[in-house]
Scaffold this active site. Structure first.
Site, PDB file in Angstrom:
ATOM      1  N   HIS A   3      -2.040   7.372   7.324  1.00 38.36           N
ATOM      2  CA  HIS A   3      -1.068   8.240   6.627  1.00 38.36           C
ATOM      3  C   HIS A   3      -1.732   9.546   6.189  1.00 38.36           C
ATOM      4  O   HIS A   3      -1.141  10.627   6.307  1.00 38.36           O
ATOM      5  CB  HIS A   3      -0.500   7.542   5.393  1.00 38.36           C
ATOM      6  CG  HIS A   3       0.660   6.631   5.670  1.00 38.36           C
ATOM      7  ND1 HIS A   3       1.810   7.063   6.294  1.00 38.36           N
ATOM      8  CD2 HIS A   3       0.857   5.324   5.374  1.00 38.36           C
ATOM      9  CE1 HIS A   3       2.662   6.042   6.372  1.00 38.36           C
ATOM     10  NE2 HIS A   3       2.107   4.978   5.842  1.00 38.36           N
ATOM     11  N   CYS A  23       6.146  -0.516   6.925  1.00 36.09           N
ATOM     12  CA  CYS A  23       5.758   0.665   6.157  1.00 36.09           C
ATOM     13  C   CYS A  23       6.917   1.071   5.262  1.00 36.09           C
ATOM     14  O   CYS A  23       8.066   1.070   5.710  1.00 36.09           O
ATOM     15  CB  CYS A  23       5.414   1.803   7.120  1.00 36.09           C
ATOM     16  SG  CYS A  23       4.936   3.330   6.295  1.00 36.09           S
ATOM     17  N   LEU A  24       6.609   1.430   4.011  1.00 36.39           N
ATOM     18  CA  LEU A  24       7.678   1.856   3.091  1.00 36.39           C
ATOM     19  C   LEU A  24       8.395   3.108   3.594  1.00 36.39           C
ATOM     20  O   LEU A  24       9.537   3.349   3.228  1.00 36.39           O
ATOM     21  CB  LEU A  24       7.106   2.109   1.691  1.00 36.39           C
ATOM     22  CG  LEU A  24       6.569   0.873   0.953  1.00 36.39           C
ATOM     23  CD1 LEU A  24       5.932   1.275  -0.365  1.00 36.39           C
ATOM     24  CD2 LEU A  24       7.668  -0.152   0.738  1.00 36.39           C
ATOM     25  N   HIS A  64      -4.093   1.320   7.941  1.00 32.97           N
ATOM     26  CA  HIS A  64      -2.724   1.855   7.966  1.00 32.97           C
ATOM     27  C   HIS A  64      -2.588   3.022   6.990  1.00 32.97           C
ATOM     28  O   HIS A  64      -2.058   4.081   7.349  1.00 32.97           O
ATOM     29  CB  HIS A  64      -1.752   0.713   7.620  1.00 32.97           C
ATOM     30  CG  HIS A  64      -0.322   1.109   7.493  1.00 32.97           C
ATOM     31  ND1 HIS A  64       0.664   0.661   8.346  1.00 32.97           N
ATOM     32  CD2 HIS A  64       0.317   1.908   6.583  1.00 32.97           C
ATOM     33  CE1 HIS A  64       1.828   1.185   7.980  1.00 32.97           C
ATOM     34  NE2 HIS A  64       1.649   1.936   6.910  1.00 32.97           N
ATOM     35  N   GLU A  65      -3.095   2.842   5.758  1.00 30.69           N
ATOM     36  CA  GLU A  65      -2.950   3.889   4.736  1.00 30.69           C
ATOM     37  C   GLU A  65      -3.815   5.110   5.061  1.00 30.69           C
ATOM     38  O   GLU A  65      -3.413   6.247   4.820  1.00 30.69           O
ATOM     39  CB  GLU A  65      -3.297   3.343   3.346  1.00 30.69           C
ATOM     40  CG  GLU A  65      -2.460   2.162   2.878  1.00 30.69           C
ATOM     41  CD  GLU A  65      -0.962   2.373   2.964  1.00 30.69           C
ATOM     42  OE1 GLU A  65      -0.507   3.528   2.879  1.00 30.69           O
ATOM     43  OE2 GLU A  65      -0.236   1.379   3.141  1.00 30.69           O
ATOM     44  N   GLN A  86       2.895   9.843   1.541  1.00 33.13           N
ATOM     45  CA  GLN A  86       4.246   9.272   1.544  1.00 33.13           C
ATOM     46  C   GLN A  86       5.102   9.743   0.373  1.00 33.13           C
ATOM     47  O   GLN A  86       6.321   9.606   0.400  1.00 33.13           O
ATOM     48  CB  GLN A  86       4.174   7.733   1.517  1.00 33.13           C
ATOM     49  CG  GLN A  86       3.587   7.151   2.788  1.00 33.13           C
ATOM     50  CD  GLN A  86       3.458   5.649   2.672  1.00 33.13           C
ATOM     51  OE1 GLN A  86       2.473   5.142   2.163  1.00 33.13           O
ATOM     52  NE2 GLN A  86       4.463   4.924   3.113  1.00 33.13           N
ATOM     53  N   GLY A  97       0.830  -1.194   0.000  1.00 35.42           N
ATOM     54  CA  GLY A  97       0.000   0.000   0.000  1.00 35.42           C
ATOM     55  C   GLY A  97       0.865   1.245   0.000  1.00 35.42           C
ATOM     56  O   GLY A  97       2.008   1.211   0.460  1.00 35.42           O
TER      57      GLY A  97
HETATM   58 NI    NI Z   1       2.869   3.043   5.611  1.00 36.65          NI
END
Ligand code: NI
Length: 169
Positions: free
Chosen positions: A138, A92-93, A134-135, A51, A46
């Site tokens: 963000h 997480c990226l 989670h997204e 991000q 995701g």
């Molecule tokens: Ni993330």
């Protein structure tokens, strides 16, 4: 299409609150294609626009094994959440190499526009439900490490800042 640089925690830009997408136009469609490519390249499941330093309510997700079932969520809102919550390990990226447990609703219903601007409701459980929560965090400027203890969070901050300094050399 283009690969986009992903912000890394503790970059303060990750804490900006995203605004609604005003219209699903050509600019947004290009952004979706670029975010999808960036997510696949980074081997993520995701990616939220926050991000990549775009502060609009836009998410791409693909939790499939084959990496061929992308989902686009524009202006997502939770319309239902399960009574039950469970702890799941998340990564997480924007927080590379760090994995830890976060409590999330087992299942959610989310109303959002898709990549064509059509309104739809997605009924999600399992990994998809966790990923959506989670997204969506963000988009509110929240990174998953903020659920952890201050001690753990500070350790993660120190570790990532050190790694970023070494990368910059
Ligand atoms: Ni993330």
């Amino acid at each position: 299409m283009a690969l986009l640089p992903i912000l890394c925690y503790p970059d303060p830009k990750l804490h900006r609150v995203a605004k609604p997408v005003a219209a699903v136009d050509a600019r947004i469609k290009t952004l979706i294609a670029d975010m999808r490519e960036t997510m696949y390249e980074a081997k993520g499941i995701g990616l939220a626009a926050t991000q990549i330093d775009v502060h609009e309510r836009l998410i791409v997700i693909d939790v499939s094994e084959e990496r061929d079932q992308p989902i686009v969520l524009i202006n997502p809102e939770l319309s239902w959440t399960s009574a039950e919550k469970h702890l799941n390990e998340e990564g997480c990226l924007s927080v590379p190499g760090i994995y830890d447990g976060v409590e999330r609703f087992d299942a959610v219903h989310v109303r959002a526009l898709d990549g064509d601007g059509q309104s739809r409701v997605i009924e999600a459980d399992g990994l998809l439900a966790v990923c959506i929560q989670h997204e969506m965090d963000h988009l509110m400027g929240k990174v998953f490490v903020e659920y952890l203890s201050p001690l753990k969070r500070n350790r993660i901050k120190t570790k990532l800042l050190k790694a970023q300094r070494e990368d910059a050399r």
